[in-house]
Design an enzyme around this catalytic site. Sequence first.
Site, short mmCIF file in Angstrom:
data_model
loop_
_atom_site.label_atom_id
_atom_site.label_comp_id
_atom_site.label_asym_id
_atom_site.label_seq_id
_atom_site.Cartn_x
_atom_site.Cartn_y
_atom_site.Cartn_z
N ASP A 79 -4.40 1.56 3.72
CA ASP A 79 -4.60 0.37 4.53
C ASP A 79 -5.72 0.52 5.56
O ASP A 79 -5.88 1.57 6.17
CB ASP A 79 -3.32 0.02 5.28
N ASP A 135 2.16 -4.77 -4.57
CA ASP A 135 2.09 -3.53 -3.79
C ASP A 135 2.78 -2.37 -4.51
O ASP A 135 3.29 -2.51 -5.63
CB ASP A 135 2.71 -3.78 -2.42
N GLU A 173 -2.37 -0.57 -5.27
CA GLU A 173 -1.78 0.74 -5.56
C GLU A 173 -2.41 1.84 -4.71
O GLU A 173 -2.04 3.00 -4.82
CB GLU A 173 -1.94 1.00 -7.08
N TRP A 174 -3.36 1.45 -3.83
CA TRP A 174 -3.98 2.32 -2.83
C TRP A 174 -4.92 3.37 -3.42
O TRP A 174 -5.34 4.30 -2.73
CB TRP A 174 -2.94 3.01 -1.94
N GLY A 175 -5.23 3.26 -4.71
CA GLY A 175 -6.19 4.18 -5.32
C GLY A 175 -5.62 5.52 -5.71
O GLY A 175 -6.37 6.41 -6.14
#
Length: 409
Positions: free
Chosen positions: A212, A157, A190-192
């Site tokens: 998320d 994460d 890394e959520w983009g």
Amino acid sequence: MKRILFLITGLITSIFAFSQGNNYAQNYKKFDGLAMTPPMGWNSWNKFACNVDENLIKQVADAIVATGMKDAGYTYINIDDCWHGERDSLGFIHPDPKRFPSGMKALADYIHSKGLKMGVYSDAGSQTCGGRPGSRGYEFQDAQMYAKWGVDYLKYDWCNTEGLKAEGAYKTITAALRKAGRPMVLSICEWGNDKPWIWGPTVGHSWRTTGDIFNCFDCVEDHGSWKSWGVMQILDKQEGLRQYAGPGHWNDPDMLEVGNGMPEHQDRAHFTMWSMIAAPLIAGNDLRKMSKETIGILTNKEVIAVNQDKLGIQGFKYAAKDSVETWLKPLENDKWAVVFLNRGKAAKPVEFDWQKTPITDDFAKRELNAAKTTYKLRNVWIKKDAGTTKKAFKATIPKQDVVMLLLSK
């Protein structure tokens, strides 16, 4: 003369060092040969968040076998945040002794005895998103422990990463995993934010493309400094990314919310679209307490086969009219998957004339031309044949639902 001797000595030292090789070079490339189709499994976070312990994980492993999910292809049991205890005096991480009293090695052995694989979670920062010890500064020690335990999958994460650059941080954990020597799937979470699809294919096996997900079909949940996204919002954010996906490297639109409270038709549409875009199929519900409808969605082998197609080509949106979208995915053996997705809150009719609608996928170098080739139609969700492409396809798509067709010669 002293200057000449110094230069000669330096040259000899350089030649010697070069001949010995650079012992400090790191291998920043992921393990090859893993995740050649999108990973399938289960993750604890969406349903249980921090409420994880070894008994839960064992029960889920039992359930994945008993419900037929293992037979359908689900392999990984991934323990998300909050399994962590403290680091010892040498800096090595250990699991929470109250939650995991038997230790991670014993838990991995149990999971492996079921013919499954175990995954764990960590974070590139000083703390995980749940406030447990992160891996920053301890990457190589953590990788050694994961290898010792028998871990097969690492979700990594991006919380509490002050000052870090994503590409470098993920290369560090990749180098650590390589040094530890046990092949593991690396899921880049890394959520983009830093376009991981650009640098991720050589570093990890999948990368999150968004923030998320949460269990809502078409909405946004605002937390102030960040947002959670509904299924349709995340689907829209995949636009323009299909060229980066393929065997061993996948766009990850986050885990599945099937079975977590949405109605059956929305769950079916959610699962269908994740299959069409070659997403990892990581369930996030309570596998011990599933309805027959949820089991039916998660274990539909014809839909899963579309996701797991060996070509590894991500599907694409071909057209949109009103609330109805038409999606296509090229498959091996000159097959195609076609989905009509109704995003609206009312049923919508659809008519598609195959003969008059030749489709060329320039990226995949594939053509669907029913005027040249007749395809048989298979309605995947109702598991019935549906004629051929000689006739236009007509149907009514229920609200927020799909019709999924498999075209084969």
